[in-house]
Design a protein around this motif. Structure first.
Motif, PDB file in Angstrom:
ATOM      1  N   LEU A 286       3.053  -6.570  18.436  1.00  0.00           N
ATOM      2  CA  LEU A 286       3.324  -6.948  19.542  1.00  0.00           C
ATOM      3  C   LEU A 286       1.640  -6.656  20.405  1.00  0.00           C
ATOM      4  O   LEU A 286       1.590  -5.998  19.704  1.00  0.00           O
ATOM      5  N   VAL A 287       1.511  -8.005  20.973  1.00  0.00           N
ATOM      6  CA  VAL A 287       0.617  -7.999  21.980  1.00  0.00           C
ATOM      7  C   VAL A 287       0.523  -7.688  22.844  1.00  0.00           C
ATOM      8  O   VAL A 287       2.001  -8.478  24.349  1.00  0.00           O
ATOM      9  N   GLY A 288      -0.361  -7.529  23.917  1.00  0.00           N
ATOM     10  CA  GLY A 288      -0.090  -7.148  24.870  1.00  0.00           C
ATOM     11  C   GLY A 288      -1.010  -8.510  26.182  1.00  0.00           C
ATOM     12  O   GLY A 288      -1.352  -9.127  25.118  1.00  0.00           O
ATOM     13  N   LEU A 289      -0.580  -9.159  26.949  1.00  0.00           N
ATOM     14  CA  LEU A 289      -1.116 -10.213  27.637  1.00  0.00           C
ATOM     15  C   LEU A 289      -0.903 -10.444  28.730  1.00  0.00           C
ATOM     16  O   LEU A 289      -0.470  -9.706  29.657  1.00  0.00           O
ATOM     17  N   LEU A 338      -7.830  -9.855  19.473  1.00  0.00           N
ATOM     18  CA  LEU A 338      -7.693  -9.559  21.013  1.00  0.00           C
ATOM     19  C   LEU A 338      -9.014 -10.630  21.994  1.00  0.00           C
ATOM     20  O   LEU A 338      -9.523 -10.781  20.926  1.00  0.00           O
ATOM     21  N   GLY A 339      -8.795 -11.213  23.195  1.00  0.00           N
ATOM     22  CA  GLY A 339      -9.554 -11.706  23.254  1.00  0.00           C
ATOM     23  C   GLY A 339      -9.204 -13.079  23.618  1.00  0.00           C
ATOM     24  O   GLY A 339      -9.752 -14.306  24.113  1.00  0.00           O
ATOM     25  N   GLU A 340      -8.417 -13.774  22.609  1.00  0.00           N
ATOM     26  CA  GLU A 340      -7.665 -15.215  22.125  1.00  0.00           C
ATOM     27  C   GLU A 340      -6.205 -15.664  23.459  1.00  0.00           C
ATOM     28  O   GLU A 340      -6.147 -14.683  23.621  1.00  0.00           O
ATOM     29  N   LYS A 354      -4.621 -14.457  28.523  1.00  0.00           N
ATOM     30  CA  LYS A 354      -5.179 -13.791  27.026  1.00  0.00           C
ATOM     31  C   LYS A 354      -4.789 -12.368  26.573  1.00  0.00           C
ATOM     32  O   LYS A 354      -3.850 -11.573  27.206  1.00  0.00           O
ATOM     33  N   ILE A 355      -5.002 -12.176  24.987  1.00  0.00           N
ATOM     34  CA  ILE A 355      -4.175 -11.287  24.508  1.00  0.00           C
ATOM     35  C   ILE A 355      -5.437  -9.927  24.528  1.00  0.00           C
ATOM     36  O   ILE A 355      -6.611  -9.559  24.767  1.00  0.00           O
ATOM     37  N   ILE A 356      -4.810  -8.604  24.942  1.00  0.00           N
ATOM     38  CA  ILE A 356      -5.355  -7.434  26.074  1.00  0.00           C
ATOM     39  C   ILE A 356      -4.919  -6.795  25.035  1.00  0.00           C
ATOM     40  O   ILE A 356      -3.795  -6.645  24.312  1.00  0.00           O
ATOM     41  N   PRO A 357      -5.729  -5.225  24.744  1.00  0.00           N
ATOM     42  CA  PRO A 357      -5.095  -3.945  24.446  1.00  0.00           C
ATOM     43  C   PRO A 357      -3.613  -4.146  24.978  1.00  0.00           C
ATOM     44  O   PRO A 357      -3.131  -4.080  26.581  1.00  0.00           O
ATOM     45  N   SER A 358      -2.264  -3.567  24.254  1.00  0.00           N
ATOM     46  CA  SER A 358      -1.111  -3.790  24.726  1.00  0.00           C
ATOM     47  C   SER A 358      -0.588  -2.021  25.742  1.00  0.00           C
ATOM     48  O   SER A 358       0.081  -2.115  26.880  1.00  0.00           O
ATOM     49  N   LEU A 359      -1.715  -1.279  25.785  1.00  0.00           N
ATOM     50  CA  LEU A 359      -0.890   0.279  26.580  1.00  0.00           C
ATOM     51  C   LEU A 359      -1.822  -0.675  28.596  1.00  0.00           C
ATOM     52  O   LEU A 359      -2.988   0.328  28.029  1.00  0.00           O
ATOM     53  N   PHE A 360      -0.851  -0.761  28.703  1.00  0.00           N
ATOM     54  CA  PHE A 360      -1.834  -1.374  30.432  1.00  0.00           C
ATOM     55  C   PHE A 360      -1.593   0.293  30.885  1.00  0.00           C
ATOM     56  O   PHE A 360      -2.923  -0.339  31.641  1.00  0.00           O
ATOM     57  N   TYR A 361      -1.099   0.887  30.792  1.00  0.00           N
ATOM     58  CA  TYR A 361      -1.205   2.376  32.126  1.00  0.00           C
ATOM     59  C   TYR A 361      -0.999   3.724  30.470  1.00  0.00           C
ATOM     60  O   TYR A 361      -0.249   3.733  30.269  1.00  0.00           O
ATOM     61  N   LYS A 362      -2.090   4.755  31.453  1.00  0.00           N
ATOM     62  CA  LYS A 362      -1.968   5.886  31.016  1.00  0.00           C
ATOM     63  C   LYS A 362      -2.787   6.767  31.828  1.00  0.00           C
ATOM     64  O   LYS A 362      -3.562   6.724  32.032  1.00  0.00           O
TER      65      LYS A 362
END
Length: 364
Positions: A286-289, A338-340, A354-362
């Motif tokens: 599972l990735v962030g986009l 990440l970054g791809e 773009k693939i980014i870290p998947s924890l968007f908010y903390k």
């Protein structure tokens, strides 16, 4: 067409002119004032959710602990009375039956809180696993109303209505106490990425509690919150949703829930497959986009790389907190870099993300 079920708060939602939708067979509010406004109210102040559609399953008996250990992937032996555990529950092939909260009253008495649309399926599945365990399993969902009070002002608002010292109630613990003179189970849990509480009371008490919490919270900016903002809030905090990030064809390891899979505990349903998957490496991740091109990546849109399908979007939306279009996607592990970039297929057209870290908010 089957008649939609309604929570004890249905008349309150109608009176507030909420927009009501069919959600897993329940007639539920999707929004009151608007999804973005409600989302921001929870992030900045407080929001009150009707989550009475959630399922509650009671497990009691001298084998209750060993039975719960058998059906969940997390380690319930680490629990103490008054504490709560999050866990996936798996099929023998490692696919996810559901994700749930386990409340320990005593080692012989547990409350399992399951997803609304899965309650009947979960209850049936759990009953099938009883075998030689000395336990009784009861679906007590109809006995409960459940309210979720979430946001930075949640503790101050609820403290004005209860005799419980909420500052002493730690995250993922629960107690019994009075809220507006109504006996409730109060847990410090939630599904928004914010601090907050879930309040369980009798169905008959729901409307009084709803009204009083909104009344007492009005000076602190509280708003009633629908399912629309509930989804964007949980999504920003990377909290998984069954049917999106979780499902019978997705394992907890693929969904990034490895921390809740205790392969070194006693045997549990799905353990052999999950152990093998951990040893061999998960095939999907599972990735962030973050959308580069125009458009919103919606759940189950295909994901491609160089024209080849590599996975699918699990959840996607505009993020009110980040002011960006973001998504979560389940893709081939070898391409989860990440970054791809990958392409989201939106109505037949490839749109770059773009693939980014998947924890968007903390929360800070």
């Amino acid at each position: 067409m089957a008649e939609l079920k309604r929570t004890p708060l249905y008349e309150e939602h109608k009176a507030a002119k909420a927009k009501l939708i069919d959600f897993g067979g329940w007639e539920m509010p999707v929004q009151y004032s608007g999804v973005i406004e409600e989302h921001q109210a929870v992030r900045k102040n407080a929001g009150l959710f009707d989550v009475s559609h959630m399922g509650e399953i009671d497990v009691q008996g001298k084998d209750a602990l060993s039975f719960v250990q058998r059906i969940i992937t997390n380690d319930a032996s680490k629990l103490e009375d008054g504490k709560i555990l999050y866990s996936p529950m798996c099929y023998p092939d490692g696919g996810i039956v559901d994700d749930l909260l386990v409340y320990q009253h005593t080692p012989e008495h547990f409350l399992l809180v399951v997803n609304a649309s899965n309650t009947a399926k979960d209850f049936s599945w759990i009953l099938e696993q009883v075998d030689n365990f000395q336990v009784t399993v009861e679906n007590i969902s109809d006995q409960y109303a459940q309210l979720a009070l979430q946001g930075p002002q949640a503790e101050k608002i609820l403290q004005g209505l209860t005799n419980v010292d909420l500052s002493a109630l730690k995250y993922y613990t629960f107690c019994y106490g009075e809220v507006d003179d109504i006996r409730c189970l109060i847990s410090r849990t939630g599904y928004t990425g914010e601090d907050g509480f879930e309040i369980y009371a009798s169905s008959q008490s729901a409307r009084q509690l709803w009204r009083r919490i909104l009344e007492v919270g009005s000076a602190k900016g509280i708003q009633p919150i629908g399912l629309g903002a509930r989804d964007t809030l949980r999504f920003e905090a990377r909290l998984p949703l069954y049917g999106n990030e979780l499902g019978e064809n997705i394992t907890p390891l693929e969904a990034g829930l490895g921390i809740f899979v205790k392969l070194d505990k006693s045997d549990f349903i799905g353990r052999d497959v999950l152990l093998k998957q951990k040893e061999q490496g998960v095939p999907r991740k599972l990735v962030g986009l973050e959308m580069i091109g125009r458009g919103i990546a919606r759940s189950h849109y295909p994901l491609q790389k160089n024209g080849e399908e590599i996975g699918f979007v699990t959840s996607g939306s505009y993020s009110p907190t980040l002011d960006k279009n973001i998504a979560l996607g389940l893709i081939r592990t070898d391409l989860a870099v990440l970054g791809e970039t990958v392409d989201v297929v939106i109505r037949g057209k490839a749109v770059q993300a773009k693939i980014i870290p998947s924890l968007f908010y903390k929360r800070s």
